[in-house]
Write an enzyme that holds these catalytic residues in place. Sequence first.
Site, PDB file in Angstrom:
ATOM      1  N   GLU A 112      48.305  37.423  40.206  1.00  0.00           N
ATOM      2  CA  GLU A 112      47.296  38.194  39.620  1.00  0.00           C
ATOM      3  C   GLU A 112      47.496  39.518  39.700  1.00  0.00           C
ATOM      4  O   GLU A 112      48.353  39.929  40.344  1.00  0.00           O
ATOM      5  CB  GLU A 112      45.866  38.000  40.404  1.00  0.00           C
ATOM      6  CG  GLU A 112      46.018  38.035  41.815  1.00  0.00           C
ATOM      7  CD  GLU A 112      44.883  37.534  42.709  1.00  0.00           C
ATOM      8  OE1 GLU A 112      43.773  37.357  42.024  1.00  0.00           O
ATOM      9  OE2 GLU A 112      44.953  37.383  43.628  1.00  0.00           O
ATOM     10  N   LYS A 158      37.473  36.593  49.550  1.00  0.00           N
ATOM     11  CA  LYS A 158      37.459  38.033  49.319  1.00  0.00           C
ATOM     12  C   LYS A 158      37.208  38.771  50.464  1.00  0.00           C
ATOM     13  O   LYS A 158      36.384  39.395  50.736  1.00  0.00           O
ATOM     14  CB  LYS A 158      36.372  38.276  48.108  1.00  0.00           C
ATOM     15  CG  LYS A 158      36.640  39.628  47.573  1.00  0.00           C
ATOM     16  CD  LYS A 158      35.457  39.863  46.461  1.00  0.00           C
ATOM     17  CE  LYS A 158      35.889  40.995  45.670  1.00  0.00           C
ATOM     18  NZ  LYS A 158      36.912  41.212  44.796  1.00  0.00           N
TER      19      LYS A 158
END
Length: 287
Positions: free
Chosen positions: A183, A151
């Site tokens: 995603e 992330k």
Amino acid sequence: MSRTVYVNGDYLPESDAKISIFDRGFLMADGVYEVTSVLGGKLIDFDGHAVRLERSLTELDMAMPMSRDELLEIHRELVRLNEIDEGMIYLQITRGAPADRDFAFPDPEATAQTVVLFTQNKPGLADNPVAKQGIKVISIDDIRWGRRDIKTVQLLYPSMGKMMAKKAGADDAWMVEDGFVTEGTSNNAYIVKGNKIITRELSKDILHGITRAAVLRFAREAQMEVEERNFTIDEVKQADEAFITSASTFVMPVVAIDGAAIGDGVPGAKALRLREIYLEESRKAAV
């Protein structure tokens, strides 16, 4: 009223918060982040976010700058100081600010990491009316780097994707690679066919969503079948319903993709039920 933020050990008015122009987060996107939601003044899924933070740092050869208990205390103090009932806390850790710009990593013994946290007050976060009407998405090519499981603060392309969606009159974008959905720009993607919830399996291709893990667990407990595999845009268009999950949207129904209605073009029963379950169970476990 000015927010109180956290910068490298100090709680400061946001107007006084500063970091060096040589910070590697600013110059190299050399940093990681987490966003934790706050409901009823308590933190949602804090342990999951802390575990993922530690993993992201490890993957980039960075140390965890404090203990998990210390991190929790900072989160709680920011909630208290800013009187947050519903909202989010953003956390960013970078490799720090060496004396000058250089591609090589600085010596961690000589360059302290930069640690920044701030709150975002979002009244009505849990009762977002958008969940009752659903969102529309478009599909775009996924051209991000190959380690989406970390992330990082490298968010330029997801930002561009959201702007592409806005320009097309949609709310968000689902990214596609080799013919399959990876995603959303800032969320995990799902379709529903019959009693089956389908979402891409975990790998380096997608972020290992904390909300994703909780929602799939709740789905299985509710006797819903879960299948983790790749799916195409054509499958999305033929699905009964679709939804996304993230720390800030929880479970959000998706009602159209590329201008085509998904299912009946309204939020599906399973997405709405999972949102209800997630909010109920997460409030119980909040810290």
